[in-house]
Design a protein around this motif. Structure first.
Motif, short mmCIF file in Angstrom:
data_model
loop_
_atom_site.label_atom_id
_atom_site.label_comp_id
_atom_site.label_asym_id
_atom_site.label_seq_id
_atom_site.Cartn_x
_atom_site.Cartn_y
_atom_site.Cartn_z
N HIS A 122 0.80 -1.21 0.00
CA HIS A 122 0.00 0.00 0.00
C HIS A 122 0.85 1.27 0.00
N THR A 123 2.10 1.13 -0.41
CA THR A 123 2.91 2.32 -0.71
C THR A 123 3.53 2.07 -2.08
N PHE A 124 4.01 3.15 -2.71
CA PHE A 124 4.53 2.97 -4.06
C PHE A 124 5.83 2.17 -4.06
N SER A 125 6.64 2.31 -3.01
CA SER A 125 7.90 1.55 -2.98
C SER A 125 7.60 0.06 -2.80
N ALA A 126 6.63 -0.25 -1.90
CA ALA A 126 6.27 -1.66 -1.71
C ALA A 126 5.66 -2.24 -2.97
N LEU A 127 4.86 -1.43 -3.66
CA LEU A 127 4.25 -1.89 -4.90
C LEU A 127 5.31 -2.17 -5.95
N GLY A 128 6.32 -1.28 -6.04
CA GLY A 128 7.42 -1.47 -6.98
C GLY A 128 8.16 -2.77 -6.71
N ARG A 129 8.43 -3.04 -5.41
CA ARG A 129 9.15 -4.29 -5.06
C ARG A 129 8.32 -5.50 -5.42
N ALA A 130 6.99 -5.44 -5.12
CA ALA A 130 6.11 -6.57 -5.41
C ALA A 130 6.04 -6.83 -6.91
N LEU A 131 6.00 -5.74 -7.69
CA LEU A 131 5.94 -5.90 -9.14
C LEU A 131 7.24 -6.48 -9.68
N ALA A 132 8.39 -6.05 -9.10
CA ALA A 132 9.69 -6.54 -9.55
C ALA A 132 9.81 -8.04 -9.31
N ARG A 133 9.17 -8.51 -8.21
CA ARG A 133 9.21 -9.95 -7.92
C ARG A 133 8.15 -10.71 -8.71
N GLY A 134 7.29 -9.98 -9.44
CA GLY A 134 6.24 -10.63 -10.22
C GLY A 134 5.13 -11.19 -9.35
N GLU A 135 4.87 -10.57 -8.18
CA GLU A 135 3.83 -11.06 -7.29
C GLU A 135 2.45 -10.71 -7.82
N GLY A 136 1.54 -11.69 -7.74
CA GLY A 136 0.18 -11.47 -8.22
C GLY A 136 -0.50 -10.30 -7.54
N ARG A 137 -0.35 -10.20 -6.19
CA ARG A 137 -1.09 -9.13 -5.50
C ARG A 137 -0.61 -7.74 -5.89
N GLY A 138 0.69 -7.64 -6.20
CA GLY A 138 1.22 -6.35 -6.67
C GLY A 138 0.55 -5.96 -7.99
N ILE A 139 0.39 -6.95 -8.88
CA ILE A 139 -0.22 -6.67 -10.19
C ILE A 139 -1.69 -6.29 -10.01
N VAL A 140 -2.40 -6.95 -9.05
CA VAL A 140 -3.79 -6.58 -8.78
C VAL A 140 -3.86 -5.14 -8.30
N VAL A 141 -2.98 -4.77 -7.37
CA VAL A 141 -2.98 -3.39 -6.85
C VAL A 141 -2.71 -2.39 -7.97
N LEU A 142 -1.80 -2.74 -8.89
CA LEU A 142 -1.53 -1.87 -10.04
C LEU A 142 -2.80 -1.68 -10.87
N GLY A 143 -3.54 -2.78 -11.10
CA GLY A 143 -4.79 -2.69 -11.86
C GLY A 143 -5.81 -1.81 -11.16
N VAL A 144 -5.90 -1.93 -9.82
CA VAL A 144 -6.84 -1.11 -9.06
C VAL A 144 -6.44 0.37 -9.15
#
Lengths: 294, 170
Positions: free
Chosen positions: B102-124
């Motif tokens: 729920h922060t942009f840095s955490a989202l960036g890390r999650a996306l870099a790891r290819g985590e599904g929940r990060g991609i969902v948050v990006l879509g939201v």
């Protein structure tokens, strides 16, 4: 595990798994999208009670999901309504001055005003507006003359093609000042309680400004996305948008809203008003209950 | 009394039956439009409506696509989520202590790891930004329609929206 077995979602060692949760919530969200887009309230009206009462989700996460569902209903339905000229774009964008200002000032007032007071106040306001909308249930003919200086200056009047009556209906807008005031309150309440922005927007346009009911609903739909977006940033940073809840809600509501937008054209204004009144009575009772017996 | 038809706001009624426009409110600025001007104005308004509708549809389609991919990955990466009858309750994922970006840095890390929940948050987030983009298109279209009062109105709304994101500390 012992803690989970005490709750209703696990029995005889089998639980409601994430897959069950996602699929069932997506199906409910489709229904929420249809209803929300039809009466211009957004899907939050259905989503918040379902998540808290049926799935026992924390209210803060439920409100985050509600904001997502409101934006999904708005964008999903508005794409169709705008194309079909059901939305009054100018009136919608003009009134957004008041809703966005209300939403931002609401973010500051949360600490000053007690939530209980707000629930009671808002419950009474909605009770009154459902009564006002019900009284107007037989009014079908829009105004043909307007002396409202603001409406004339910004040219907020319009016309739309009504498939149910198979004719072009032009209408004039009045009561812009009262409309702006109600829209400010709508934005304020939406930021404070996370719900109910459409519940005030539709009566503001239908009863106070005399827009036709279907146009009020479509224009409210168009506007609620912007009001919700004005407070969505706060919800995201506070960690209220949980992906496993938001994903089925967003996808289901978008599908339902796209379908609901096709229904609005075919039903009569009277039907839309009656459905709206019923939902409004339910919400106002719910609010009063939260305020009086928390 | 000013009548809309004379100003070309109504697109399905012929302008011929409309009484002459007096330019009641913005006297001096409004004059009666010639049929060609009215037709041009009408076409401009229609273009604007279609542009706004298109922005909303693109936002909706892109966000649903991204959210679906993310949701698919969440289930693909976590075998225990999938069974219809299982020991893994959804409530482990919907409690207040559930970790999700729920922060942009955490989202960036999650996306870099290819985590599904990060991609969902990006879509939201794409879904949340769609109405903001719609207001921005509104500003451009009122400039295109040469309508200064409505341009100022939409600019104000856009400013408040962008301001609200900064106030939130995004």
């Amino acid at each position: 595990m012992r803690e989970l077995q005490r709750t209703t979602d696990c029995s005889y060692n089998t639980c409601v798994t994430p897959l069950d949760f996602v699929v069932s919530l997506a199906l409910i969200s489709v229904a929420a999208g249809v209803l929300g887009s039809l009466i211009g309230l957004g899907g939050g009206v259905v989503i918040v009670p379902v998540l808290t009462l049926l799935y026992h989700v924390d209210i803060r996460l439920a409100i985050g999901a509600s904001i997502v569902s409101v934006i999904a209903t708005s964008s999903g339905a508005a794409a169709a309504y705008v194309r079909e000229r059901m939305t009054n774009l100018r009136a919608g964008m003009f009134l957004e001055i008041a809703t966005t200002t209300g939403a931002v000032s609401g973010a500051y007032l949360t600490t000053i005003l007690p939530a209980r007071f707000l629930f009671v106040f808002f419950g009474l306001v909605l009770g009154y507006s459902s009564f006002a909308t019900f009284r107007r249930r037989h009014v079908a003919e829009p105004l043909s003359v307007s002396n409202d200086r603001i409406a004339n200056y910004f040219d907020l009047h319009g016309s739309y093609y009504d498939p149910a009556e198979d004719r072009e209906i032009s209408y004039k807008v009045v009561g812009t000042k009262l409309g702006l005031g109600l829209m400010y309150v709508a934005g304020l309440v939406s930021a404070l309680l996370g719900i109910g922005s459409g519940a005030l927007k539709v009566p503001a346009m239908d009863s106070a400004m005399h827009l036709p009911m279907k146009v009020s609903s479509a224009t409210s739909n168009f506007m609620i996305g912007v009001t919700a977006a004005a407070s969505a940033g706060v919800y995201f940073i506070r960690g209220q948008i949980d992906p496993i809840i938001a994903a089925p809600v967003a996808a289901g509501v978008l599908l339902g809203a796209t379908f609901g937008a096709r229904v609005l054209g075919r039903v009569t204004s009277k039907t839309v008003r009656l459905v709206f009144v019923i939902v409004l009575v339910v919400i106002s009772l719910e609010m009063l209950q939260k305020g009086i017996f928390p | 009394m000013t009548d809309m038809h004379a100003e070309g706001r109504s697109s399905r009624q012929p302008p011929s039956d409309a009484p002459p426009s007096e330019g009641l409110a913005r006297s001096g600025q409004r004059r009666q439009l010639t049929p060609e001007e009215a037709a041009q104005m009408e076409e401009k308004i229609r273009k604007v409506e279609l542009a706004i509708s298109l922005v909303l549809r693109i936002g909706v389609v892109v966000s649903v696509a991204v959210i679906s991919v993310g949701l698919g990955l969440m289930f693909a990466h976590h075998g225990s989520y999938v069974p219809i009858r299982g020991h893994f309750s959804y409530r482990k994922l919907t409690s207040r202590s559930t970790p999700f970006p729920h922060t942009f840095s955490a989202l960036g890390r999650a996306l870099a790891r290819g985590e599904g929940r990060g991609i969902v948050v990006l879509g939201v987030l794409i879904l949340i930004l769609t109405p903001v983009l719609r207001v921005a298109v509104g500003v451009l279209s009122f400039i295109y329609e040469k309508d200064p009062p409505m341009t100022i109105v939409t600019l104000y709304v856009l400013a408040v929206l962008i301001g609200s994101f900064f106030l939130a500390g995004v």
